[in-house]
Structure formats: C-alpha cells, structure tokens
Design an enzyme around this catalytic site. Structure first.
Site, PDB file in Angstrom:
ATOM      1  N   LYS A  54       0.831  -1.205   0.000  1.00  0.00           N
ATOM      2  CA  LYS A  54       0.000   0.000   0.000  1.00  0.00           C
ATOM      3  C   LYS A  54       0.871   1.262   0.000  1.00  0.00           C
ATOM      4  O   LYS A  54       0.605   2.218  -0.727  1.00  0.00           O
ATOM      5  CB  LYS A  54      -0.943  -0.024   1.221  1.00  0.00           C
ATOM      6  CG  LYS A  54      -2.024  -1.083   1.059  1.00  0.00           C
ATOM      7  CD  LYS A  54      -2.776  -1.420   2.332  1.00  0.00           C
ATOM      8  CE  LYS A  54      -3.701  -2.613   2.042  1.00  0.00           C
ATOM      9  NZ  LYS A  54      -4.451  -3.081   3.201  1.00  0.00           N
ATOM     10  N   GLN A  98      -4.730  -1.707   9.308  1.00  0.00           N
ATOM     11  CA  GLN A  98      -4.582  -3.033   8.711  1.00  0.00           C
ATOM     12  C   GLN A  98      -5.202  -4.093   9.622  1.00  0.00           C
ATOM     13  O   GLN A  98      -4.892  -4.153  10.807  1.00  0.00           O
ATOM     14  CB  GLN A  98      -3.086  -3.332   8.476  1.00  0.00           C
ATOM     15  CG  GLN A  98      -2.823  -4.642   7.750  1.00  0.00           C
ATOM     16  CD  GLN A  98      -3.383  -4.664   6.334  1.00  0.00           C
ATOM     17  OE1 GLN A  98      -3.303  -3.697   5.587  1.00  0.00           O
ATOM     18  NE2 GLN A  98      -3.979  -5.792   5.953  1.00  0.00           N
ATOM     19  N   ASP A 121     -11.203   2.465   3.629  1.00  0.00           N
ATOM     20  CA  ASP A 121     -11.576   1.060   3.440  1.00  0.00           C
ATOM     21  C   ASP A 121     -13.083   0.899   3.228  1.00  0.00           C
ATOM     22  O   ASP A 121     -13.537  -0.144   2.776  1.00  0.00           O
ATOM     23  CB  ASP A 121     -11.168   0.248   4.694  1.00  0.00           C
ATOM     24  CG  ASP A 121      -9.906  -0.571   4.464  1.00  0.00           C
ATOM     25  OD1 ASP A 121      -9.573  -0.828   3.290  1.00  0.00           O
ATOM     26  OD2 ASP A 121      -9.265  -0.955   5.463  1.00  0.00           O
TER      27      ASP A 121
END
Ligand code: NAD
Length: 286
Positions: A54, A98, A121
């Site tokens: 990422k 994460q 997200d």
C-alpha cells in the site's frame, strides 16, 4: 484454454498512471497532495507485506503516506488515541488500520473510531449504510476493484445472473450490492448452500471469495461465464493460489482473473482512488 486472462496488474498500472496525473493537478489546485495514513499493529508477516504494498502504491502515484507501526501489545485505548489524532490531523485524508488486529482489541470499535470522511476502506457503519441505501459512500476497495475488472471484460451486468460465493462484510456482501446496482440478478452462496454447483452453473458472472483453495472446479462454471477469483492462499507447494481451479475454469469461462495478479493489485489501486476521493471531498467541505 479458451478464456481471456484478465491482467489485474497491467490494469492497475494503467489506473495508477492516470492517478499520477490527477495528483499533479490536485496539488497544483489545492497546494498539497492527498495523504494516506496506514496503521499496522504487530508483526504479522502477511499484514506487513500488504502494508508495504500500500505504501509502495502511494509512492508510485505520487501521494504522501504515513506509516504508523505499533506493537502488538498496544492497548485498545492507546490505538484509539492514535486514530483520534489522525482524525484531527488536517494533513491526513485517508486512514487505514490493517486488519486483523490482535485479539485483545475490538476491531469494530477501531473501525467505528475512524471518521467516515477518512474511511478509505469503506468499513465504517456509516459508509456501509450509505452503500446499501444507494447514497454517496466510500466503497470498499476489493469490491470496487472487482467491478472495474468486470467493466474491463466488456460484460455489462445488466440482466445477467451474478453469483457470489462468500458473504463476508468486506467482499461478498458489498460486491453483491454493487452487482445489484448494476442491475444483475444476484445470488449469494455460502457454507450453508446445499448444492453449490447447481448455483454456480447459473452464473454469467461468478465472483468467488470463500477463502477455500480450488473450491470452484471447471465443471462448476457455466460456459462463457466471467470468473473473478478473489481468494488468496498457498497451495501444497507453497505457491499463491486462489479459490478457483484456474486451468479447469479457464477451459470454459470467457474471462478469468488469475491469482496472483488479478483482484489483488486492483484492490490496492482502489485504495489509492478512495484516498484521492476522500481528499477531494475534504477539500470541497473546507
Ligand atoms: P471470510 O472468511 O470472511 O468469508 C468467507 C465466506 O466464504 C464466508 O461467508 C463463507 O460462508 C464462505 N465460504 C467458505 N467456504 C465455503 C464453501 N466451501 N462453500 C461456500 N461458501 C463458502 O473471507 P473474506 O475476508 O471474504 O475473504 C475471502 C478470500 O478472499 C480469502 O482467501 C481472502 O484472503 C481473499 N481476499 C482477497 C482480497 C484481495 O485483495 N485479493 C481481499 C480480501 C480478501
């Protein structure tokens, strides 16, 4: 093999090249680049590798990023303080924590602590609700990437039968909603589905997100179907592999995504797109 293999890596590079140009324009217009903050808790090797990917993608498209590495022993309270700081930080546009988190931390509390405006997200309940209500929302990265892949295959889901294998909150359910929005007739199969093959054989578009290596064999695929394999696992030889028996399915499908190099790269690319979207939304709201 008759199916066209969709090269998710190449597709994601072409999206990222366009984002590079967009970010140059955004910086010229607003005086700074979009910035993604990524929090990783603990040392899980798979999570670390995802996070590296990422940060690397952010550098590739020319956006700023911040990596916040925290020990596995951190308390939930302290983690929430980091999130509150990032929420309040005017220079941060997107926040990603994460997953999975260590067991002593409640992931739901953490997800809910991220301000929906920076929820790249798309996991915050507000964004989930807006998605299902058909309102403006941050769309989760993997489902968003899957829709771009389907678009690329030239298949219009309108009126087609779409079957999704898997009903998780991060892949199965949101991709079902997006396919419904694209006017497909949608079925969701899961572990309680009695005759999986009878269901998958009806699919013009088959999205498999079960986390079960090689679950879908060639004889479970309708001839000419578009097959999107979301699963990532390691086979007995330690090689990355998906939920679809690639060789078998490629003989009957019209389009198929490989693992690796299919959905994975597009997921990261959509994270970049969501960060840009958060940046633009925030700039407009100032
Ligand atoms: P999950 O474990 O949360 O959900 C799996 C779903 O599949 C469940 O709803 C379950 O009912 C269903 N399922 C499992 N076995 C089944 C079977 N035999 N028959 C029918 N249904 C079955 O998983 P998830 O988070 O949705 O992830 C699914 C897979 O996709 C995993 O391999 C994961 O690593 C991968 N994944 C990949 C990406 C990417 O970017 N490529 C992103 C997210 C997840």
């Amino acid at each position: 093999m008759s199916a066209t293999v969709i090269d998710g890596k190449m597709l994601s590079v072409s999206y990222k090249e366009k984002m590079k140009e967009q970010i140059v324009e955004l910086e010229a217009k607003y005086g700074r680049k979009p910035c993604l903050a990524v929090i990783i808790v603990g040392e899980d090797p798979a999570s670390q590798s995802y996070v590296r990917g990422k940060i690397k993608a952010a550098a590739f498209v020319g956006m700023d990023s911040r990596l916040i590495e925290l020990p596995a022993t951190i308390s939930e309270e302290e983690l929430l303080r980091h999130i509150a700081d990032l929420n309040a930080d005017g220079g941060v546009d997107g926040i990603l924590v994460q997953l999975p988190l260590p067991r002593h931390i409640n992931s739901n509390e953490v997800i809910e602590a991220i301000t929906p405006m920076k929820d790249v997200d798309g996991f915050h309940p507000m964004n989930v609700a807006n998605l299902w209500l058909g309102l403006d929302s941050m769309v989760p990265c993997t489902p968003k990437g899957i829709m771009k892949i389907i678009e690329t295959s030239g298949i219009n889901p309108d009126g087609k039968v779409a079957v999704i294998v898997g009903r998780s909150n991060i892949v199965g359910k949101p991709v079902a909603k997006l396919l419904l929005d694209a006017n497909a007739t949608v079925m969701i199969a899961h572990t309680h589905t009695e005759d999986l093959k009878a269901i998958t054989l009806q699919a013009d578009i088959l999205v498999v997100a079960a986390g079960s290596l090689g679950l879908i064999k060639g004889d479970m695929v309708k001839p000419g179907a578009v097959v999107i394999d979301v699963g990532i696992g390691r086979n007995s030889e330690g090689k990355l592999s998906g939920d679809v028996d690639f060789e078998g399915a490629a003989r009957v499908a019209s389009y198929i995504t490989p693992v690796p190099g299919g959905v994975g790269p597009m997921t990261i690319t959509m994270l970049m797109e969501n960060t840009i979207e958060c940046f633009i939304n925030r700039m407009h709201s100032l």
